[in-house]
Design an enzyme around this catalytic site. Structure first.
Site, PDB file in Angstrom:
ATOM      1  N   GLY A 172      -9.534   0.587  -5.319  1.00  0.00           N
ATOM      2  CA  GLY A 172      -8.132   0.151  -5.386  1.00  0.00           C
ATOM      3  C   GLY A 172      -7.169   1.132  -4.741  1.00  0.00           C
ATOM      4  N   SER A 173      -6.192   0.635  -4.017  1.00  0.00           N
ATOM      5  CA  SER A 173      -5.329   1.522  -3.240  1.00  0.00           C
ATOM      6  C   SER A 173      -4.094   0.764  -2.761  1.00  0.00           C
ATOM      7  CB  SER A 173      -6.109   2.082  -2.060  1.00  0.00           C
ATOM      8  OG  SER A 173      -6.844   1.057  -1.421  1.00  0.00           O
ATOM      9  N   ARG A 174      -3.382   1.369  -1.804  1.00  0.00           N
ATOM     10  CA  ARG A 174      -2.109   0.793  -1.371  1.00  0.00           C
ATOM     11  C   ARG A 174      -1.804   1.216   0.059  1.00  0.00           C
ATOM     12  NH1 ARG A 174       3.433   2.036  -4.787  1.00  0.00           N
ATOM     13  NH2 ARG A 174       4.848   2.228  -3.018  1.00  0.00           N
TER      14      ARG A 174
END
Length: 217
Positions: free
Chosen positions: A186-188
């Site tokens: 999960g990241s952005r």
């Protein structure tokens, strides 16, 4: 659909782990229900790794004046903000949150020359934390198109994302839609666009890398 090169090591470790736990279960003649539980968990682990590192093949026809989405995910921020690393002025920030089930390939939003690149070690706050854009481990890339317009985009690590990979450096010529990096788990990704850019997405929209048009100059 292909398997991304960044997943080779993870897949090898997963397969080795699956082989070992299944061999141990057979060697010690575990009860049938335990063996079936191990088989199900093994299949789940294998499928999870394969789907996480999937890399859809995409053919992109570069378009001047169009800003394509750099990642699969959901739009979580659209706001006017001060960008203090490179521009030192107000920009429109668009942030895309990538959950563990999204494709994690990152793609160039525009074509042009990489005028700035920097890697920042940092924290691992949850990706939607307001300070994750400035405090987390991240990369910053700025690309200038042939009309002189610059777009800044950041890969940002999250609470689970502990490995950011990038394939660009300053003075590289990049093509819209081609890969510029990969983030594990999960990241952005944040985009910083010039004021006056026409934004074509809304908060909460599900977006697709190299397909969804984020905005137009």
């Amino acid at each position: 659909m292909k398997f991304h090169k960044e997943g080779y090591t993870t897949l090898a470790i997963a397969v080795l782990f699956i082989f070992i736990i299944n061999a141990v279960a057979d060697y010690y003649d575990a009860p049938q229900y335990a063996k079936w539980l191990i088989y199900v968990l093994s299949a789940f682990l294998f499928i999870t790794v394969v789907q996480f590192f999937r890399s859809p093949k995409k053919v992109v026809n570069p378009q001047d004046g169009v800003i394509l989405c750099p990642a699969d995910g959901k739009v979580v921020v659209i706001e006017e903000t001060e960008e203090n690393e490179y521009f030192h002025d107000k920009r429109i920030q668009v942030s895309i949150f990538m959950s563990p089930v999204n494709v994690h390939v990152n793609r160039n939003p525009i074509s042009g020359l990489v005028t700035f690149f920097k890697y920042h070690p940092g924290k691992f706050l949850v990706a939607w934390h307001p300070k994750s854009s400035t405090d987390n481990e991240r990369t910053t890339v700025v690309v200038k198109d042939k009309a002189g317009r610059e777009v800044l985009f950041r890969q940002i690590a999250g609470a689970l994302a502990r490995r950011i990979v990038w394939y660009v450096k300053e003075k590289d010529e990049v093509v819209q839609g081609n890969e510029f990096g990969f983030i594990k788990f999960g990241s952005r990704v944040d985009l910083f666009l010039p004021l006056g850019t026409e934004i074509n997405v809304n908060i909460g929209d599900k977006v697709t890398g190299a397909r969804t048009i984020i905005g137009k100059f």
